[in-house]
Design an enzyme around this catalytic site. Sequence first.
Site, short mmCIF file in Angstrom:
data_model
loop_
_atom_site.label_atom_id
_atom_site.label_comp_id
_atom_site.label_asym_id
_atom_site.label_seq_id
_atom_site.Cartn_x
_atom_site.Cartn_y
_atom_site.Cartn_z
N LYS A 38 15.49 -25.55 7.25
CA LYS A 38 16.69 -25.48 8.10
C LYS A 38 17.58 -26.68 7.83
CE LYS A 38 14.41 -22.96 11.86
NZ LYS A 38 15.08 -21.72 12.17
N HIS A 76 9.00 -22.84 7.38
CA HIS A 76 10.43 -22.53 7.23
C HIS A 76 11.32 -23.50 8.02
CE1 HIS A 76 10.09 -20.29 11.02
NE2 HIS A 76 11.41 -20.27 11.07
N ASP A 91 0.45 -21.41 16.25
CA ASP A 91 1.57 -20.71 15.61
C ASP A 91 2.70 -21.66 15.24
OD1 ASP A 91 3.14 -18.49 14.74
OD2 ASP A 91 4.11 -18.36 16.69
N HIS A 95 5.53 -26.39 12.57
CA HIS A 95 6.93 -26.74 12.80
C HIS A 95 7.10 -28.02 13.64
CE1 HIS A 95 7.26 -22.82 11.23
NE2 HIS A 95 7.38 -22.13 12.34
N LYS A 116 7.08 -18.85 24.38
CA LYS A 116 7.81 -17.59 24.26
C LYS A 116 8.23 -17.15 25.66
CE LYS A 116 6.02 -16.03 19.89
NZ LYS A 116 7.13 -16.32 18.97
N GLU A 145 11.63 -20.16 22.91
CA GLU A 145 12.10 -18.84 22.47
C GLU A 145 12.25 -17.94 23.68
OE1 GLU A 145 10.57 -17.54 18.38
OE2 GLU A 145 8.83 -18.38 19.38
N ARG A 193 0.81 -1.22 0.00
CA ARG A 193 0.00 0.00 0.00
C ARG A 193 0.84 1.27 0.00
NH1 ARG A 193 -3.89 -1.60 4.69
NH2 ARG A 193 -1.80 -2.09 5.37
C1 BG6 Z 1 7.46 -18.50 13.23
C2 BG6 Z 1 6.49 -18.13 14.31
O1 BG6 Z 1 6.88 -19.46 12.37
O2 BG6 Z 1 8.63 -19.05 13.80
C3 BG6 Z 1 7.14 -17.18 15.29
O3 BG6 Z 1 5.34 -17.51 13.74
C4 BG6 Z 1 8.44 -17.72 15.79
O4 BG6 Z 1 6.26 -16.91 16.37
C5 BG6 Z 1 9.32 -18.15 14.62
O5 BG6 Z 1 9.09 -16.70 16.54
C6 BG6 Z 1 10.59 -18.82 15.10
O6 BG6 Z 1 11.41 -19.12 14.01
P1 BG6 Z 1 12.95 -19.44 14.22
O7 BG6 Z 1 13.43 -19.82 12.88
O8 BG6 Z 1 13.58 -18.21 14.79
O9 BG6 Z 1 12.99 -20.57 15.21
#
Ligand code: BG6
EC number: 1.1.1.49
Length: 510
Positions: free
Chosen positions: A206, A202, A259, A264, A362, A240, A65
């Site tokens: 890794k 993602h 999340d 993951h 977290k 985290e 935007r």
């Molecule tokens: C993301 C989550 O998919 O992964 C986040 O939405 C999280 O909340 C993140 O912080 C952590 O990724 P990584 O690669 O730092 O472990």
Amino acid sequence: MTPVHGANPLRDAADRRLPRIAGPSGLVIFGVTGDLSRKKLMPAVYDLANRGLLPPGFALIGFARREWENEDFAQEVHDAVSEHARTPFREEVWQQLVQGMRFVQGNFDDDDAFERLKSTMQELDKAQGTGGNFAYYLSVPPKFFPEVVQQLKKHGLADAPEGSWRRAVIEKPFGHDLESARELNAIVHEVFAPDQVFRIDHYLGKETVQNILALRFANTMFEPIWNRSYVDHVQITMAEDIGIGGRAGYYDGIGAARDVIQNHLLQLMALTAMEEPASFDADALVAEKAKVLGAVRLPKDLGAHTVRGQYAAGWQGGEKAVGYLQEDGIDPKSNTDTYAAIKLGIDNRRWAGVPFYLRTGKRLGRRVTEIAVVFQRAPHSPFDHTATEELGQNAIVIRVQPDEGITVRFGSKVPGTSMEIRDVSMDFAYGESFTESSPEAYERLILDVLLGDSNLFPRTEEVELSWNILDPIENYWDKHGKPAQYPSGTWGPAEADEMLARDGRSWRRP
Ligand code: BG6
């Protein structure tokens, strides 16, 4: 050369050690002004270019935007790259990359903007030789997915011109539960065929996660003990130290389990537990992962075997941290989980009776992701019990991050004249064994999208099976109580320790 015993000549046609370089193509990022784009996507594009893995005329189009010109966008990419790229900044790489950068300003409901996108793509086809090959990266909140894919269809951008390709990359969360995931799948597949859709998890990008496959299936010594006869339980931890930062809008109402467990952690579990695939092609991999996810059994008493928590104020790394309910943009009555721990079973011959404990949170003690396969105690000990008081259970720990590697923990005699056995560990650390540094997950995944290689991308089936596991837990939580509070900087709520203690076990303190 004599082939290695059992090598399949059809499968070995391409030498997998050769660098894989993307052909003529471009990437359109929707939501380019967002955090993910700045911290991960734009730096990954630069890192790929820097490693010579992108075509010379690569095109990068940002769509957002913001009232930006091409130059403002290029400056933004430059800043993001300077701050977050993995590889050093090289002016000549930058100069080449910037030639193919364009910005398209608009809202997702703005037809003119999508027409401008179309003409920008056509212009880049001519100027940069992208050959009509474009991937659309939807780095936008999920509520916009349907609108963006519909707009791509409406403006004829989803259909690839003869001899070229169009692909859609979709960021998580893919739905909020099974029903919404199905609706979303239906919407996406109205526009894109299954082989055009790349769902990002993602974690699969890794290095250490891909190494689970190498550890298990390229070696002989682990697999014979990787089953219920030897394994006592498996603990998968993704901890985290950060809080939710500026992501209140995304996180509240989603929570830790949706999340990261839905994607993951269940993917890590599937890779740890699955049978050897017939090959590493996407179809064969998905089939094995889906068998594991389909065989997951939830505990009967969800109250006793799942825990959700929420961080309260506390101390993190010597600094005061506010509680979740005091974070900017969070409803002070929110029941969103920032910690979740669940116990799962896998109903198959290999894993019957072996619990898989998954936890994430977290504002925990520190940032660490690991998979610990914890073995049973020796069935008989010829040693006096005083000799083995300090001996724990054997374990193989796959250290996903940040200290990437693998640890094997076992007992050893303490040097001296008496017999005392204590835990020691054998360590493999990436940093010591390899000189190459690991690429970022997003480098690998963006390159795979441009190459059309879908091995590392979860398919519809896996996404739906994962929601099927999580939905009953979320429903249970909705109806029962509130998340347990835990002070920031600790290892989660006491209830999570009690959950394992009830099974006669305890969480590892990584
Ligand atoms: C993301 C989550 O998919 O992964 C986040 O939405 C999280 O909340 C993140 O912080 C952590 O990724 P990584 O690669 O730092 O472990």
